[in-house]
Design a protein around this motif. Structure first.
Motif, PDB file in Angstrom:
ATOM      1  N   UNK A 190       0.843  -1.200   0.000  1.00 33.69           N
ATOM      2  CA  UNK A 190       0.000   0.000   0.000  1.00 33.69           C
ATOM      3  C   UNK A 190       0.876   1.246   0.000  1.00 33.69           C
ATOM      4  N   UNK A 191       0.300   2.383  -0.367  1.00 34.83           N
ATOM      5  CA  UNK A 191       1.037   3.639  -0.403  1.00 34.83           C
ATOM      6  C   UNK A 191       1.441   4.062   1.003  1.00 34.83           C
ATOM      7  N   UNK A 206      -3.745   1.513   8.991  1.00 35.56           N
ATOM      8  CA  UNK A 206      -3.658   0.114   9.424  1.00 35.56           C
ATOM      9  C   UNK A 206      -2.776  -0.051  10.668  1.00 35.56           C
ATOM     10  N   UNK A 207      -1.687   0.693  10.719  1.00 30.35           N
ATOM     11  CA  UNK A 207      -0.733   0.513  11.829  1.00 30.35           C
ATOM     12  C   UNK A 207      -1.291   1.030  13.153  1.00 30.35           C
ATOM     13  N   UNK A 240     -11.456   3.483  13.425  1.00 31.59           N
ATOM     14  CA  UNK A 240     -11.533   4.022  12.068  1.00 31.59           C
ATOM     15  C   UNK A 240     -12.267   3.085  11.118  1.00 31.59           C
ATOM     16  N   UNK A 241     -12.076   3.329   9.817  1.00 22.87           N
ATOM     17  CA  UNK A 241     -12.850   2.570   8.820  1.00 22.87           C
ATOM     18  C   UNK A 241     -11.961   1.966   7.738  1.00 22.87           C
ATOM     19  N   UNK A 242     -10.769   1.510   8.130  1.00 21.42           N
ATOM     20  CA  UNK A 242      -9.845   0.910   7.149  1.00 21.42           C
ATOM     21  C   UNK A 242     -10.476  -0.329   6.509  1.00 21.42           C
ATOM     22  N   UNK A 292      -0.729 -11.768   8.497  1.00 18.68           N
ATOM     23  CA  UNK A 292      -0.183 -12.682   9.516  1.00 18.68           C
ATOM     24  C   UNK A 292       1.204 -12.224   9.962  1.00 18.68           C
ATOM     25  N   UNK A 293       2.024 -11.768   8.991  1.00 15.59           N
ATOM     26  CA  UNK A 293       3.360 -11.228   9.324  1.00 15.59           C
ATOM     27  C   UNK A 293       3.237 -10.015  10.239  1.00 15.59           C
ATOM     28  N   UNK A 294       2.278  -9.165   9.922  1.00 14.24           N
ATOM     29  CA  UNK A 294       2.071  -7.949  10.703  1.00 14.24           C
ATOM     30  C   UNK A 294       1.657  -8.307  12.135  1.00 14.24           C
TER      31      UNK A 294
END
Length: 507
Positions: A27-28, A35-36, A117-119, A133-135
């Motif tokens: 993603x940009x 997300x983070x 939020x609304x991600x 899964x990595x995250x």
């Protein structure tokens, strides 16, 4: 359950930024934050819940029923929404994350509603299962309990991440990040006191509200009874602001999503709520706003007039003035210099000067606006000026008070101290500060341009300012001053010509 270990600040920063780097290529950079931040907050909530559970079990001699009581926990985490459960998910990981976050919001409706939020977690083209899964495994590598990572330290880490995302996301950064050294300066000038209400009408990630808390903490004064209020029109940014305050251990606040000009949410009956302190960095000269509605504003915010369609700056300014308490209300607003002298806002500026609410106009050096070389100014207003400051404005030309390192401009503690001392002293200081009467300002056509009143030294102070730039700015100021004088001379001449005509007509 003993803590694994205390996480150092450098470990924390490396851990937080490491999560963002896993998203590279998917993603940009400008979208990392959506997300983070929610994942970090989700992990923190679950780890603190486990810590509270362990403490309650120890306290009760292993009484599990007692340890799970709602009153033993700051926030409720439903079993099926716990991080440990989501971590076991192999497929449809995005949906599992999204469902867990919504469950936690529902379990804490008064505090956490909408906080994640609304991600678009379920977009598997952007966020494939293996990457999520990595995250999750990356975030699982540290235990974010209070013992391992106290609120102040996690708060600093969170601010580090906000800054890093601002660096990575280019021009959109200003929406949620204001130079923290400038925010620190604004707060030091206003000096929030214990028990006061603090308001930011365009609060972004809540950095200004947090600055008021930090100010009292530095002075070892009571900060928990501050009442914090913020409005932010961007859903993600308002969620980031709420998470920011929670992660700093602050609970007595209201951050609400909404457009401050179109729909102010902090109201009492038929009037705006009023606050002791307002700190603001409104969006610069926005063009998309409802000027027509403002002309008949139901909240009476058009006290000085209706701003031009292309520049809403004076709409925010008037909103802020209407949001200050009559006895204790004071504000610091970060603006572009244009608000001080643009001709299209002259009639509103004349009324502003006549109202005698402007206490100080402070000019800052270049590059302090995020990702912009533009110079900013801070306008300090007070609804109840001390007697000795009435009908006067302090102009401070701090254009040389800036340091630049590694492509970042900021104010050092020495810069901040010099400016704050000048404000508190409220006296003349050659080439830096000058007290000017409202009469003199009116004589100069209600122009608040700082070089008209204080001419900065041509030295470059910190090696960051060229004499050519200053002389160019001075030339503009001189032109403004001479054009004001010319206008006055022309008006006088026209008056004399009219008098002559009247005399000739009377003969």
């Amino acid at each position: 359950m003993k803590n694994k270990k205390h996480i150092s600040q450098s470990e924390l920063e490396s851990y937080l930024w490491g999560a963002a780097t896993l998203l590279r290529g998917y993603i940009d950079a400008g979208d990392y934050k959506q997300f983070i931040f929610p994942l970090l907050f989700y992990k923190r909530l679950c780890d603190v819940y486990d810590e509270e559970l362990a403490n309650a079990l120890e306290e009760s001699g292993g009484d599990k029923e007692y340890a799970e009581l709602p009153e033993q926990h700051r926030f409720q985490i439903p079993k099926e929404a716990h991080w440990k459960v989501t971590r076991t998910q192999v497929s449809n990981v995005g949906k599992a994350i999204q469902d867990a976050m919504r469950e936690i919001e529902r379990a804490n409706p008064d505090t956490l509603y909408g906080v994640f939020g609304d991600a678009q977690w379920t977009n598997r083209d952007r966020l494939p299962d293996h990457m999520l899964r990595e995250l999750i495994e990356h975030f699982s590598s540290q235990k974010l309990s209070l013992a391992n990572c106290p609120e102040d330290e996690l708060g600093v880490g969170y601010e580090f991440l906000i800054k890093k995302f601002a660096d990575d996301s280019g021009h959109t950064a200003a929406e949620f990040y204001t130079n923290r050294t400038v925010v620190h300066l604004m707060t030091e000038i206003l000096e929030p006191k214990p028990g006061e209400s603090i308001y930011d009408p365009t609060c972004g990630s809540a950095g200004m509200l947090l600055s008021a808390v930090a100010h009292l903490k530095r002075q070892n004064k009571e900060w928990r009874n501050l009442r914090l209020f913020g409005q932010e029109r961007n859903l993600l940014t308002s969620a980031i602001g709420r998470m920011n305050l929670f992660l700093h251990g602050i609970e007595d606040f209201r951050i609400v999503r909404g457009d401050t000009l179109a729909n102010p949410v902090f109201v009492e009956g038929d009037r705006l709520m009023q606050f002791d302190v307002v700190l603001a960095n409104p969006p610069y000269s926005i063009k998309q706003w409802d000027r027509e509605a403002w002309a008949a504003d139901p909240w009476g915010r058009n006290i000085y007039g209706t701003p031009p369609q292309g520049r809403a700056d004076y709409a925010f300014w008037q909103h802020i003035i209407k949001s200050m308490k009559a006895t204790s209300g004071r504000c610091a607003i970060l603006f572009p210099h244009g608000v001080l002298f643009r001709n299209e806002e002259l009639s509103m500026r004349e009324k502003l000067v006549a109202h005698d609410v402007v206490e100080c106009v402070l000019g800052l050096g270049p590059n302090l606006f995020y990702n912009s070389p533009m110079e900013a100014c801070v306008v300090i207003c007070s609804m109840n000026k001390p007697k000795e400051r009435r009908n006067k404005v302090l102009f401070i030309n701090a254009v040389n008070e800036v340091t630049r390192e590694r492509a970042q401009s900021f104010l050092t503690d020495e810069h901040i101290q010099r400016i704050v001392t000048a404000y508190q002293t409220f006296g003349d200081a050659g080439g830096f500060a000058r007290v000017v009467s409202n009469d003199e300002i009116r004589e100069k056509g209600s122009n608040l341009s700082i070089p008209l009143y204080v001419r900065a030294d041509n030295g470059d102070g910190n090696g960051n300012r060229s004499a050519e730039t200053i002389s160019f700015k001075q030339a503009i100021a001189n032109w403004q001053e001479s054009s004001t004088e010319l206008r006055k001379s022309m008006n006088k001449l026209l008056k004399e010509l009219e008098d002559i005509r009247e005399m000739e007509g009377a003969k």
